[in-house]
Design an enzyme around this catalytic site. Structure first.
Site, PDB file in Angstrom:
ATOM      1  N   TYR A 153       0.845  -1.205   0.000  1.00 41.78           N
ATOM      2  CA  TYR A 153       0.000   0.000   0.000  1.00 41.78           C
ATOM      3  C   TYR A 153       0.876   1.250   0.000  1.00 41.78           C
ATOM      4  O   TYR A 153       0.646   2.202  -0.761  1.00 41.78           O
ATOM      5  CB  TYR A 153      -0.892  -0.056   1.245  1.00 41.78           C
ATOM      6  CG  TYR A 153      -1.660   1.210   1.559  1.00 41.78           C
ATOM      7  CD1 TYR A 153      -2.817   1.549   0.865  1.00 41.78           C
ATOM      8  CD2 TYR A 153      -1.243   2.060   2.589  1.00 41.78           C
ATOM      9  CE1 TYR A 153      -3.530   2.706   1.173  1.00 41.78           C
ATOM     10  CE2 TYR A 153      -1.952   3.212   2.909  1.00 41.78           C
ATOM     11  CZ  TYR A 153      -3.088   3.533   2.201  1.00 41.78           C
ATOM     12  OH  TYR A 153      -3.788   4.677   2.519  1.00 41.78           O
ATOM     13  N   THR A 205       3.280   2.689  18.713  1.00 44.59           N
ATOM     14  CA  THR A 205       2.763   4.072  18.813  1.00 44.59           C
ATOM     15  C   THR A 205       2.226   4.576  17.467  1.00 44.59           C
ATOM     16  O   THR A 205       2.676   4.145  16.397  1.00 44.59           O
ATOM     17  CB  THR A 205       3.878   5.039  19.272  1.00 44.59           C
ATOM     18  OG1 THR A 205       5.004   4.863  18.416  1.00 44.59           O
ATOM     19  CG2 THR A 205       4.266   4.803  20.706  1.00 44.59           C
TER      20      THR A 205
HETATM   21  P1  NAD Z   1     -12.330   4.907   2.267  1.00 42.78           P
HETATM   22  O1  NAD Z   1     -12.021   3.468   1.975  1.00 42.78           O
HETATM   23  O2  NAD Z   1     -13.416   5.216   3.228  1.00 42.78           O
HETATM   24  O3  NAD Z   1     -12.628   5.676   0.906  1.00 42.78           O
HETATM   25  C1  NAD Z   1     -12.073   5.295  -0.321  1.00 42.78           C
HETATM   26  C2  NAD Z   1     -13.197   5.252  -1.322  1.00 42.78           C
HETATM   27  O4  NAD Z   1     -12.645   4.881  -2.606  1.00 42.78           O
HETATM   28  C3  NAD Z   1     -14.270   4.203  -0.990  1.00 42.78           C
HETATM   29  O5  NAD Z   1     -15.537   4.813  -0.849  1.00 42.78           O
HETATM   30  C4  NAD Z   1     -14.227   3.261  -2.177  1.00 42.78           C
HETATM   31  O6  NAD Z   1     -15.504   2.758  -2.556  1.00 42.78           O
HETATM   32  C5  NAD Z   1     -13.642   4.146  -3.267  1.00 42.78           C
HETATM   33  N1  NAD Z   1     -13.065   3.338  -4.347  1.00 42.78           N
HETATM   34  C6  NAD Z   1     -12.212   2.287  -4.224  1.00 42.78           C
HETATM   35  N2  NAD Z   1     -11.977   1.749  -5.420  1.00 42.78           N
HETATM   36  C7  NAD Z   1     -12.697   2.477  -6.325  1.00 42.78           C
HETATM   37  C8  NAD Z   1     -12.881   2.384  -7.731  1.00 42.78           C
HETATM   38  N3  NAD Z   1     -12.269   1.451  -8.436  1.00 42.78           N
HETATM   39  N4  NAD Z   1     -13.693   3.283  -8.325  1.00 42.78           N
HETATM   40  C9  NAD Z   1     -14.352   4.231  -7.588  1.00 42.78           C
HETATM   41  N5  NAD Z   1     -14.207   4.356  -6.268  1.00 42.78           N
HETATM   42  C10 NAD Z   1     -13.396   3.489  -5.634  1.00 42.78           C
HETATM   43  O7  NAD Z   1     -10.944   5.549   2.742  1.00 42.78           O
HETATM   44  P2  NAD Z   1     -10.660   6.954   3.429  1.00 42.78           P
HETATM   45  O8  NAD Z   1     -10.246   6.691   4.820  1.00 42.78           O
HETATM   46  O9  NAD Z   1     -11.771   7.892   3.152  1.00 42.78           O
HETATM   47  O10 NAD Z   1      -9.355   7.386   2.627  1.00 42.78           O
HETATM   48  C11 NAD Z   1      -9.403   8.315   1.547  1.00 42.78           C
HETATM   49  C12 NAD Z   1      -8.013   8.431   0.932  1.00 42.78           C
HETATM   50  O11 NAD Z   1      -7.068   8.852   1.933  1.00 42.78           O
HETATM   51  C13 NAD Z   1      -7.469   7.126   0.366  1.00 42.78           C
HETATM   52  O12 NAD Z   1      -6.712   7.405  -0.776  1.00 42.78           O
HETATM   53  C14 NAD Z   1      -6.556   6.621   1.463  1.00 42.78           C
HETATM   54  O13 NAD Z   1      -5.549   5.772   0.959  1.00 42.78           O
HETATM   55  C15 NAD Z   1      -5.991   7.934   1.986  1.00 42.78           C
HETATM   56  N6  NAD Z   1      -5.525   7.809   3.374  1.00 42.78           N
HETATM   57  C16 NAD Z   1      -6.432   7.665   4.393  1.00 42.78           C
HETATM   58  C17 NAD Z   1      -5.980   7.544   5.698  1.00 42.78           C
HETATM   59  C18 NAD Z   1      -6.927   7.388   6.844  1.00 42.78           C
HETATM   60  O14 NAD Z   1      -6.464   7.338   7.991  1.00 42.78           O
HETATM   61  N7  NAD Z   1      -8.233   7.303   6.643  1.00 42.78           N
HETATM   62  C19 NAD Z   1      -4.600   7.560   5.968  1.00 42.78           C
HETATM   63  C20 NAD Z   1      -3.712   7.689   4.894  1.00 42.78           C
HETATM   64  C21 NAD Z   1      -4.183   7.849   3.605  1.00 42.78           C
END
Ligand code: NAD
Length: 331
Positions: free
Chosen positions: A153, A223
């Site tokens: 990832y 942590t």
């Molecule tokens: P999430 O999984 O809730 O949201 C991601 C969304 O992408 C989902 O609704 C999913 O249906 C959609 N998705 C996946 N594949 C798809 C496709 N092929 N076509 C259309 N939509 C698609 O995750 P989140 O927590 O809201 O994270 C949002 C972004 O932030 C992501 O890129 C994640 O990697 C990044 N991120 C999040 C965190 C965190 O702590 N939440 C930390 C680091 C990075």
């Protein structure tokens, strides 16, 4: 003459951060289009228009970008917490799906008149060697190379950061890139195998009777730092509207052990529970957002205490747990 309404596009608008971002942009007066494989699961979308589509299909990306957007936010990814990204069981899909989404979106951006695009990278890009000491992790932006993320990832995020920077260099696409550190809050995954640690612990505490026990993966001395969703959005919008074009951390610098996080949640819930530490997927030993760069360049720092965000999150998850019990009883 009437001023034109500003327009925003949120890829991943059905997800946790994306659905909150749509709400925030609507509150600011934007016309908003969301795109996702699914609608937000826990509340109706606030978007003016929502396209259900698979961003692995380039045709969907081209169609979604039609509409003269001032701000485009790319939050779609195949992602989840440690149970999803660190187990090794989903590596091929994580890399394939998320890379395809980013490749398609950027290619489509070269033909679409967009203002700028925000990309959500992750703290998972940082090398494992700098995160072995739980008390002293190094996650400064310039420590990402030589690269050695501990998960596929993280490698995909690093590849995609470079892809966004390449499109900026060669095609003049205006990009902004944040490395998120553990964003949490209500209306995110909490029981589907993709939940992250704050949601998982809130669920475990909500389901346990006082005096009982909860399980925690690992010895609990690992942590992390956690940022509440509202503060994350403050940082995202500040970055998006700045002229800073390199990747920058958006996170909290308040570091806690996972056992401490669990105890804080028990305190919020007013429950006394014992902790049983068990084997499970873990990720790195220590991680904390280094906020020196974002503070210096954008004047941004989170302001609320971790406990405040946990209170909101626990309240929402305990309601989900209660509603689930009521549904089971009624069935
Ligand atoms: P999430 O999984 O809730 O949201 C991601 C969304 O992408 C989902 O609704 C999913 O249906 C959609 N998705 C996946 N594949 C798809 C496709 N092929 N076509 C259309 N939509 C698609 O995750 P989140 O927590 O809201 O994270 C949002 C972004 O932030 C992501 O890129 C994640 O990697 C990044 N991120 C999040 C965190 C965190 O702590 N939440 C930390 C680091 C990075």
């Amino acid at each position: 003459m009437l001023a034109r309404m500003k327009r925003a596009l949120v890829f991943g608008g059905g997800g946790f951060i994306g659905s909150h971002l749509v709400k925030r942009l609507k509150g600011e007066g934007f016309w908003v289009r969301g795109v996702d494989l699914q609608m937000p699961r826990y509340a109706p979308t606030a978007a003016d228009e929502f396209i259900i589509g698979d961003l692995r299909d380039p045709v969907v990306c081209i169609a979604a970008l039609k509409g003269d957007f001032d701000e485009v936010y790319q939050l779609a990814a195949d992602m989840g917490g440690a149970g999803f990204i660190s187990s090794g069981e989903h590596d091929a899909d994580i890399m394939h799906n998320s890379a395809l989404i980013n490749l398609n979106i950027l290619r489509a951006c070269t033909d679409a008149p967009i203002g700028r695009i925000f990309y959500s990278s992750s703290a998972c890009v940082y090398p494992e060697r700098n995160q072995l000491d739980p008390d002293n992790p190094n996650c400064s932006e310039d420590s990402a190379y030589p690269a050695a993320p501990d998960s596929e990832y993280g490698w995909e995020k690093l590849f995609s950061e470079r892809l966004y920077l390449s499109y900026a260099r060669n095609y003049g696409v205006e990009v902004r890139i944040a490395r998120f550190h553990n964003i949490f809050g209500p209306e995110g995954s909490w029981n589907d195998g993709r939940e992250k640690v704050p949601a998982a612990l809130c669920r475990k505490v909500a389901m346990a009777a006082s005096g009982g026990e909860i399980e925690i993966w690992g010895d609990g001395h690992q942590t992390r730092s956690f940022l509440y969703i509202d503060e994350c959005l403050d940082g995202v919008l500040r970055l998006m509207r700045s002229d800073y074009t390199e990747p920058v951390n958006i996170g909290s610098d308040q570091m806690v052990t996972i056992n401490q996080l669990a105890r804080m949640i028990m305190d919020v819930a007013d429950k006394t529970l014992s902790i049983r530490n068990i084997t499970g997927p873990l990720g790195v030993r220590g991680r904390r957002s280094d906020n020196r760069l974002i503070h210096a360049r954008l004047g941004w720092a989170p302001s609320s205490h971790l406990r405040d965000g946990l209170q909101q999150t626990y309240r929402w998850i305990s309601t989900q747990v209660e509603d689930g019990k009521l549904d089971q009883e009624a069935a």
